[in-house]
Design a protein around this motif. Structure first.
Motif, PDB file in Angstrom:
ATOM      1  N   GLN A   1     -40.611  34.261-117.499  1.00  0.00           N
ATOM      2  CA  GLN A   1     -40.995  33.047-116.791  1.00  0.00           C
ATOM      3  C   GLN A   1     -42.173  32.463-117.547  1.00  0.00           C
ATOM      4  OE1 GLN A   1     -40.796  32.462-112.332  1.00  0.00           O
ATOM      5  NE2 GLN A   1     -42.962  32.868-112.593  1.00  0.00           N
ATOM      6  N   GLY A   2     -41.950  31.312-118.148  1.00  0.00           N
ATOM      7  CA  GLY A   2     -42.957  30.735-119.023  1.00  0.00           C
ATOM      8  C   GLY A   2     -43.742  29.630-118.363  1.00  0.00           C
ATOM      9  N   ALA A   3     -44.955  29.440-118.856  1.00  0.00           N
ATOM     10  CA  ALA A   3     -45.820  28.370-118.348  1.00  0.00           C
ATOM     11  C   ALA A   3     -45.241  27.007-118.721  1.00  0.00           C
ATOM     12  CB  ALA A   3     -47.208  28.527-118.935  1.00  0.00           C
ATOM     13  N   SER A   4     -45.648  25.998-117.979  1.00  0.00           N
ATOM     14  CA  SER A   4     -45.191  24.633-118.226  1.00  0.00           C
ATOM     15  C   SER A   4     -46.417  23.737-118.396  1.00  0.00           C
ATOM     16  CB  SER A   4     -44.343  24.169-117.038  1.00  0.00           C
ATOM     17  OG  SER A   4     -43.947  22.825-117.182  1.00  0.00           O
ATOM     18  N   MET A   5     -46.506  23.158-119.578  1.00  0.00           N
ATOM     19  CA  MET A   5     -47.647  22.294-119.873  1.00  0.00           C
ATOM     20  C   MET A   5     -47.313  20.841-119.503  1.00  0.00           C
ATOM     21  SD  MET A   5     -49.963  24.299-121.088  1.00  0.00           S
ATOM     22  CE  MET A   5     -49.340  25.552-119.995  1.00  0.00           C
ATOM     23  N   PRO A   6     -48.308  20.077-119.089  1.00  0.00           N
ATOM     24  CA  PRO A   6     -48.022  18.691-118.717  1.00  0.00           C
ATOM     25  C   PRO A   6     -47.640  17.851-119.931  1.00  0.00           C
ATOM     26  CG  PRO A   6     -50.394  19.089-118.748  1.00  0.00           C
ATOM     27  CD  PRO A   6     -49.736  20.418-118.971  1.00  0.00           C
ATOM     28  N   HIS A   7     -46.885  16.814-119.691  1.00  0.00           N
ATOM     29  CA  HIS A   7     -46.521  15.881-120.745  1.00  0.00           C
ATOM     30  C   HIS A   7     -46.621  14.470-120.199  1.00  0.00           C
ATOM     31  CE1 HIS A   7     -44.034  13.718-123.699  1.00  0.00           C
ATOM     32  NE2 HIS A   7     -44.456  14.656-124.532  1.00  0.00           N
ATOM     33  N   ARG A   8     -47.061  13.585-121.060  1.00  0.00           N
ATOM     34  CA  ARG A   8     -47.263  12.185-120.657  1.00  0.00           C
ATOM     35  C   ARG A   8     -46.061  11.600-119.927  1.00  0.00           C
ATOM     36  NH1 ARG A   8     -48.705   7.402-125.001  1.00  0.00           N
ATOM     37  NH2 ARG A   8     -48.577   5.655-123.544  1.00  0.00           N
ATOM     38  N   TYR A   9     -44.852  11.911-120.398  1.00  0.00           N
ATOM     39  CA  TYR A   9     -43.650  11.291-119.821  1.00  0.00           C
ATOM     40  C   TYR A   9     -42.940  12.175-118.799  1.00  0.00           C
ATOM     41  CZ  TYR A   9     -44.450   7.754-123.350  1.00  0.00           C
ATOM     42  OH  TYR A   9     -45.017   6.750-124.105  1.00  0.00           O
ATOM     43  N   ASN A  10     -43.568  13.244-118.382  1.00  0.00           N
ATOM     44  CA  ASN A  10     -43.026  14.034-117.262  1.00  0.00           C
ATOM     45  C   ASN A  10     -43.858  13.717-116.028  1.00  0.00           C
ATOM     46  OD1 ASN A  10     -41.076  15.268-118.826  1.00  0.00           O
ATOM     47  ND2 ASN A  10     -42.277  17.116-119.203  1.00  0.00           N
TER      48      ASN A  10
END
Lengths: 573, 254
Positions: free
Chosen positions: A426-435
């Motif tokens: 289970q991997g981390a999720s980094m923010p993204h400008r278009y998400n």
């Protein structure tokens, strides 16, 4: 025309973990709380027929009724978002207990690194390590500051586990209130293999009690029976920590909680800087009510927290074009594609038994425990073996190349029914400008309000993470020594009906700067000081761990902040 | 005389043992009267005037009747499900397990009319990643899909699907699964096939209360012990522990 009710000190929207904790803490302090829950009331007698895989897992008995409300989704801004018409991925809770009734009970704390991810990444790797399209932010609170709230949640829920030292894990003020869950043969295989490879396995922290436990509120619960009905199900023993058997009965007992079920909040009434109350519909009769309040606590699921603010004109909506505004910003998910499925010849395990938080994990590849200098991603993944219990409709896993139906399928699915398990991650999720999240321009809910629109796809960061982590899962599977090993190294496009994780976060994120966040570290809105938005919606990014205990810790902090606000008023920071 | 009011009222949760205990009678191979005799399936004729009339013995499963399909549709659904999950050395196939009865019951209920799904329009063509966007209700799609199976079978093999050889049936289903059969009211044939496949798996493995998984034989084949209340004793055993399946009826009366 809405019937206007008498004003109350506090109204809470949603009675899951966040709303339940806030209601429990405030009512214990003598504050009257109105709790509005769109679904029904629940207690453990609701779960006496819960061992029904079809009804609860495949017909989503405990989940939000999508005919009334869903999300729309698209992978990018060029696409038209379309409604998620049936379940396939997110299973959003409904009713008293919310998602805290159907969760698995895995209760990892986030890492010190998570709370100061921007600073720590820049310090170690330089500012260039963070892409301009990745709005990575510190949380406005440190691990040391949140630790007491973690401790409170763990004692309330009776979390079972063992302390991990090193690997960037934060120090604990107390050991887990109950000992770790049992270790099963497949967990032992993982333990031996990972130790041989030099890793440091630990039994994962569990909200399914390993032993009978009485919490500081005087709530007694029985030990887990490993019956295999956690995920999607309610626990008839009360062994699984659930708001409906912990914090909500405590709040009810004070006599200060006015719990109104079948009450769906459609709007937070406000003048732009202050909320005056909420508007809600009785979903049984259709009657509409206005509930005025001093403080409005928005404590529904991530999606509805964001949607309610946007539909109420509270806060500044996020705009991806110039990256201004904050409501809907930094929607994150998790990255779980890296895995190695193993099949065993002539070896059967008792996989029919299990629990939602029965498993073992290594801490070696989470956060910044390993050097990312030469890697094109940040953070990492928990690599684990779990034993939830293989219910027969959902678990017909066959080696690649086997047809999906017919004689060969039947023979293989029966042959391996008790002879497969994956090393997964289970991997981390980094923010993204278009998400991000915003309102859908076309589709409406049953009450005529716009649905929430999700714009999300996996990024290069996610694909690189999966490639890297999958190699580790493969190495562990080889060390375990399965007869067939199938490793997935690819992260495909986000598919609203195929991904299988309900760890949605962000959209009303916390931080120290009102320009880049929506709430402060007490989850108090910068733009409306009597509104607290509680839940995983406050996470500026998502870690590699299940979100509940962090959500719970923040809920305790918010409850403390609300009490202060009722006395002092104004901004709490 | 025996007080067999439990029997007559069909009191829920009363097991045979409870009944015998409550009845105050002992059982020792002796014929005890009509009611109990029929309960044991015995051939007693020793009914007396004083004994209340016995409830009729159920020699068949009362759930094995149709609430949705026509008999022809049922026969067709049963034949198709059997190819998804055929009888083999492991044990019975979908037909014998009453998977088509299960399918009939599911389509007749709330799930058949998509009652918990978001069904508001408009319906646009979706990208692969956006999930199903079909306005047609499951009960209608399934029946149209069955009709399409027959149309395709007649066109290619000059017979209805249920009358084809197993290999021919597999050819038809393969065409449907690979979207090679004609669309069904603009829905890809593979979507109907997936509905058939998932319903068949459910019909084989769902709790028998839903009408399929006859006598828990679906579970027995894969050594699944059903919905027992605890596996705390077995879970750490390094040997496989095989237990007889139990269904949700065993949870009644707790």
């Amino acid at each position: 025309m809405a019937t206007k009710l008498p004003k109350v000190p506090v109204v809470v929207v949603g009675m899951g973990w966040a709303g339940g904790i806030v209601a429990s803490e405030l009512t214990k302090a003598g504050i009257s709380v109105v709790g509005l829950e769109r679904g029904k009331d629940r207690n453990s007698s609701d779960y006496m027929m819960a061992h029904d895989e079809l009804r609860y897992q495949h017909r989503e008995e405990l989940m939000q009724d999508l005919s009334k409300e869903t999300i729309t989704s698209r992978n990018n801004e060029k696409m038209r978002a379309l409604p998620m018409r049936d379940y396939g991925t997110f299973i959003v809770g409904d009713g008293v207990g919310g998602a805290g009734s159907h969760w698995n009970g895995q209760t990892y704390r986030f890492l010190p690194y998570d709370f100061e991810i921007k600073t720590m990444t820049e310090e170690r790797y330089g500012a260039d390590k963070i892409s301009p399209d990745m709005p990575l932010q510190n949380w406005g609170i440190t691990y040391d500051e949140i630790e007491p709230y973690y401790d409170t949640f763990e004692k309330m829920a009776g979390i079972s586990g063992e302390t991990v030292e090193g690997f960037g894990y934060g120090p604990r003020s107390n050991p887990y209130p109950t000992g770790p869950m049992l270790k099963t043969p497949i967990m032992e295989l993982f333990e031996t293999a990972t130790k041989n490879l030099g890793y440091s396995p630990y039994i994962l922290p569990s909200g399914n009690l390993s032993e009978a436990y009485e919490n500081p509120d005087g709530i007694s619960r029985a030990a887990c029976q490993y019956c295999a009905y956690c995920e999607n199900f309610g626990c008839e023993y009360g062994a699984k920590a659930d708001p409906a058997v912990t914090v909500i009965p405590v709040a009810k007992q004070t006599g200060n909680l006015d719990l109104r079920t079948h009450s769906n909040v459609t709007e937070i009434l406000n003048d732009g800087v202050k909320a005056t109350g909420v508007l809600y519909v009785d979903t049984i009769t259709g009657e509409e009510f206005e509930q005025p309040a001093e403080v409005v606590v928005v404590a529904s699921y991530v999606f509805n927290n964001v949607r309610l603010l946007l539909n109420s004109g509270l806060g500044r909506p996020y705009n991806s074009a110039d990256q201004t505004g904050s409501i809907g910003k930094n929607y994150c998910y998790q990255v779980s594609s890296a895995s190695s499925m193993m099949f065993f010849e002539g070896k059967e395990f008792n996989l029919y038994g299990g629990a939602g938080a029965l498993g073992i994990e290594i801490p070696d590849f989470v956060g910044d425990a390993f050097d990312h200098s030469e890697l094109n991603f940040l953070h990492g993944a928990g690599i684990r073996v779990t034993q939830y219990g293989n219910r027969p409709i959902a678990n017909n896993v066959v080696p690649a190349g086997t047809p999906a139906w017919g004689a060969e399928f039947k023979a293989a699915s029966i042959k391996y029914a008790n002879s497969f398990f994956p090393v997964k991650s289970q991997g981390a999720s980094m923010p993204h400008r278009y998400n991000y999240l915003d309102l859908d321009p076309e589709y409406k809910d049953a009450y005529g309000k716009p649905l929430l629109r999700m714009t999300f796809d996996y990024t290069e960061q996610d694909r690189e993470l999966v490639k890297y982590i999958s190699k580790v899962t493969h190495k562990i599977a080889e060390e375990i020594g399965a007869d067939i090993i199938q490793t997935n190294e690819e992260q495909g496009a986000f598919n609203v009906n195929k991904d299988t994780n309900t760890h949605n976060t962000g959209g009303v994120i916390m931080g120290a700067d009102p320009e880049t966040s929506a709430v402060n570290s007490y989850l108090q809105m910068w733009d409306a000081e009597n509104v607290f938005v509680v839940g995983a919606s406050a996470f500026p990014h998502n870690s590699a761990f299940n979100p509940t205990v962090t959500l719970g810790a923040l809920s305790y902090r918010a409850a403390e902040g609300i009490q202060r606000f009722l006395k002092e008023g104004g901004s709490l920071v | 005389m025996a007080d067999n009011s439990n029997m007559q009222t069909g009191k829920k949760g009363t097991t045979r043992r409870d009944f015998l205990k409550n009845s105050g009678l002992t059982v020792g191979g002796v014929v005890l009267g009509g009611a109990i005799g029929s309960l044991f399936g015995g051939g007693s004729t020793a009914t007396t005037q004083e004994t209340a009339p016995a409830a009729p013995a159920l020699t068949v499963n009362p759930s094995a009747a149709l609430m949705f399909f026509t008999p022809d549709q049922y026969k067709l659904a049963a034949a198709a499900a059997e190819r998804i999950y055929p009888k083999d050395d492991n044990g019975p196939g979908a037909m014998e397990l009453n998977a088509a009865i299960y399918i009939d019951h599911q389509l007749a209920g709330a799930w058949g009319i998509n009652s918990k799904e978001y069904m508001a329009g408009p319906f646009y063509k979706a990208e692969e990643t956006q999930g199903s966007q079909i306005r047609i209700l499951r009960k209608d799609l399934f029946v149209m899909g069955l009709a399409a199976l027959n149309t395709y079978s007649n066109k290619n093999f000059d017979a209805n699907f249920a009358d084809l050889e197993a290999e021919q049936q597999d050819e038809v289903l393969t065409a449907f699964s690979e979207d090679k059969a004609p669309e069904i009211s603009k829905v890809r044939s593979g979507i109907f096939f997936n509905l058939l496949r998932s319903l068949t798996i459910e019909g084989v493995y769902a709790d028998p209360l839903y009408g399929g998984n006859k006598e828990m034989q679906g579970w027995a084949m894969r050594k699944y012990p059903g919905t027992r209340l605890s596996f705390a004793k077995e879970i750490q055993n390094s040997d496989f522990v095989q237990l007889d399946p139990e269904s949700l009826t065993s949870h009644m009366g707790h």
